[in-house]
Design an enzyme around this catalytic site. Sequence first.
Site, PDB file in Angstrom:
ATOM      1  CD  GLU A   1      -5.282   6.448  -0.702  1.00 49.27           C
ATOM      2  OE1 GLU A   1      -6.410   5.913  -0.680  1.00 49.27           O
ATOM      3  OE2 GLU A   1      -4.380   6.172   0.129  1.00 49.27           O
ATOM      4  CD  GLU A   2      -2.626   5.463   3.007  1.00 47.33           C
ATOM      5  OE1 GLU A   2      -3.683   5.522   3.662  1.00 47.33           O
ATOM      6  OE2 GLU A   2      -2.227   4.411   2.478  1.00 47.33           O
TER       7      GLU A   2
ATOM      8  CG  ASP B   1      -1.982   1.065   1.213  1.00 46.76           C
ATOM      9  OD1 ASP B   1      -2.229   1.623   0.140  1.00 46.76           O
ATOM     10  OD2 ASP B   1      -2.543   1.342   2.281  1.00 46.76           O
TER      11      ASP B   1
END
Length: 353
Positions: free
Chosen positions: A139-140, A103
């Site tokens: 994105e996180e 990820d």
Amino acid sequence: MSGSEEPARNHPAIQLLESLINIDSTSEREYEIGVFLERILRGLGYTAERIPITPGSSRHNVYAYLGERRQARVLLTSHMDTVPPHIPFSVDGDVIRGRGACDDLGPLVAQLYAVEELRAEGKLRGEGGDVSFLFVVGEEKGGPGMLAANDMGLTWEAGIFGEPTEGKLGKGHKGNLVFEVVAHGKACHSGYPHLGKSATLSLINALNDLSAVRWPESDLLGPSTLNIGKIEGGVGYNVLAASATALCSIRIAADLAGIKKTVSDVVAKHQPDVEVKFQFEYPETLLEWEFEGLEAAPMAYGTDVPRLRGDHRKVLYGPGSILVAHGKDECIGISEIMESIQVYKKLTLEFLK
């Protein structure tokens, strides 16, 4: 390591993944990995750009394409940022460990080398226009990178989004509503509580009411779920807290607007001592998933898919499992990456028909 594992361990995708994992690219620290990827892409013959997400920002997305044509039919995209803490690369047989292994650096390198294989096989136009890459920041943490990509003035026929889906196509994924519950009190000596008001107690009462709500469900994605992720407040056991906050999120399976109204209504019952501050939101997302030979499943997590505006076809796929992402044992199998390269090739060619 067996003889069959050795060639895969030496594959350039795995070598690149090792280099990427060893760079600390936790959210808001993506500068070094962006510079590194820009150099790698240019070395492979792509036109690569680092694009600030806001004017003058040190945070950059990386956009790459063949030739001089920025516009392409198919976009392959993954995120460069990872969650803290940074964990360096290690490998044990077929298993790679480290922050970003699944990820989202594993999917990223698989996308890149899928296109490299298509180039080597002569299945892409040499002058460009078939595919492009977008590797984004943040994105996180709210998705500012992908949101900024909407200002590039580009459209695509299809977007292939890389995330750990255990080698399955995502049928859809939950949305997210992120908010802060803020409580206000009056500090005083804890021996004389009638002289003050405890913000932490007010906060707990509001959170208890939120926890008691039955949130909407969907047949595909299951129940919407509340997480009280972070609580802060007070200065000590002997002082009533003057303020307290809780950072919360609800994974949205259905009815974002209704859920947001419910949160507001529940917190309103505790006014004026408690208020809600909404941070960001996006609804549940349905995806294209019927491809011959590929399994499909719904995903409970969120992605950048809904943040990229447009009427492009959308597919979510990648190697690795979300169940080990964000933890100290984040990992991915080398064999998973090798298999996903072939699937990314298949998806790309399908969209180029």
